[in-house]
Design an enzyme around this catalytic site. Sequence first.
Site, short mmCIF file in Angstrom:
data_model
loop_
_atom_site.label_atom_id
_atom_site.label_comp_id
_atom_site.label_asym_id
_atom_site.label_seq_id
_atom_site.Cartn_x
_atom_site.Cartn_y
_atom_site.Cartn_z
N ASP A 165 -33.77 -17.29 -8.23
CA ASP A 165 -33.48 -17.11 -9.51
C ASP A 165 -34.93 -17.06 -10.54
OD1 ASP A 165 -31.61 -16.71 -11.92
OD2 ASP A 165 -32.16 -18.56 -12.48
N ARG A 172 -36.50 -9.69 -14.38
CA ARG A 172 -35.17 -9.19 -15.15
C ARG A 172 -35.76 -8.99 -16.65
NH1 ARG A 172 -30.71 -12.93 -14.59
NH2 ARG A 172 -29.75 -11.77 -16.21
N SER A 187 -26.97 -16.29 -11.94
CA SER A 187 -28.15 -16.86 -12.39
C SER A 187 -27.92 -18.14 -12.82
CB SER A 187 -28.94 -16.22 -13.49
OG SER A 187 -29.94 -16.78 -14.01
N LYS A 191 -28.14 -22.32 -10.60
CA LYS A 191 -28.50 -23.56 -11.02
C LYS A 191 -27.71 -24.68 -11.21
CE LYS A 191 -30.57 -20.96 -14.11
NZ LYS A 191 -31.08 -20.02 -14.80
#
Length: 425
Positions: A165, A172, A187, A191
């Site tokens: 990520d 991105r 994303s 986490k």
Amino acid sequence: MSRERLSAVDVIRTKRDGHRLSDDQIDWVVDAYTRGVVADEQMSALAMAIFLNGMDTAEAARLTQAMIDSGDRLDLKVDRPTVDKHSTGGVGDKITLPLAPLVAACGAAVPQLSGRGLGHTGGTLDKLESIPGWRAQLSTDEITRQLADVGAVVCAATEGLAPADKKLYALRDVTSTVESIPLIASSIMSKKIAEGAEALVLDVKVGSGAFMKNLDDARALAEALVGIGKQHGRKVTALLTDMSVPLGRTIGNSVEVEESVEVLRGGGPQDIIDLTVTLAREMLALAGIDTDPVEVLASGGAYETWCRMISAQGGDPEAALPKAKHVHVVTAEESGTLATLDAYGVGVAAWRLGAGRARKEDAVQHAAGVICHAKPGDRVSAGDPLLELRTDTPDAVAAALESLQGAYTIGDPSPEHKLLIDTVR
Ligand code: URA
């Protein structure tokens, strides 16, 4: 050299042509990108194809899993239920600061791995770092020990958490593919799931100061986040909350810590109290704890947990916080009612004053920010202070004032905005 099972070109073509990616394609491409076998330009093309053609919930959940599998998972060995909160970010959004110790004081364990601010929304770690001595970087052992001893820990994500990520998010950011709902949702959830909490409450912000400016997009993001959480067996609720007006009366770092401490000591602005209690109730319900957070807040128990949480990370909860060297006051040009106060304009002003950063590597000014002396609905007289701009770099004031052009109006009060807009379960 070993031959790869799949080809990046085929994976990109599948999504480019509007088809679903298979589990195998997703697993391979994330792993190969993390290993450096899939190149940045190929992953950029895939991110753009996902941006344009989307992903269904099962694809997004698989992408989340692949990003979790790219790194470590925290193993939280605590004997209380674990529950976390994630906000998609807003202006004056300091809620984690009173919320984490409050929910811990009610009996849950709150592991909150947080980030730094980028752009006009602030970061929880930047705020807490204005407390002298406070340390954001903890080892996994320190996190689990503090969770067991204090019940709450707010710290930086450990290095090995969802490295895919980290790499993809950076890509991105420079390829205009951030604003894709499946990419944002996977994303965030990669986490949060790797962090290990059993339950999660998401605060999805809607309005000018938020990532999602309109309700339809915010609802779609909330549904994607909850859908991924459920596919991973987590208890998840998302609240859609207003971010058209700044939260509370302070926007910045040390000023937001001061306001949070006021709330923990039984005072503070009503919107901060209301949102803290609403989120605490949701978190406690998911954790199966039947304790009233209002009573715990009033008892001083949450403040006591806050002091222990700050001390455990080297901070002095009693220390004076940094004060800005320069103050500029914006006054009301006429008498009347403050009708609007735009979260985005105020957020950008605080950022330009030095409270936020333009690039990841920039430092923030801990004392910089904006104090709102009036909020929408308040009566003001000509000459009354409206906004107080604080900075260590007076040259920044002109740019901050520019972002406040049109950001507030005095006139007919607009209908009162509802803080909690909806709940997605
Ligand atoms: N926050 C994240 O962690 N990821 C995104 O993609 C957007 C916001």
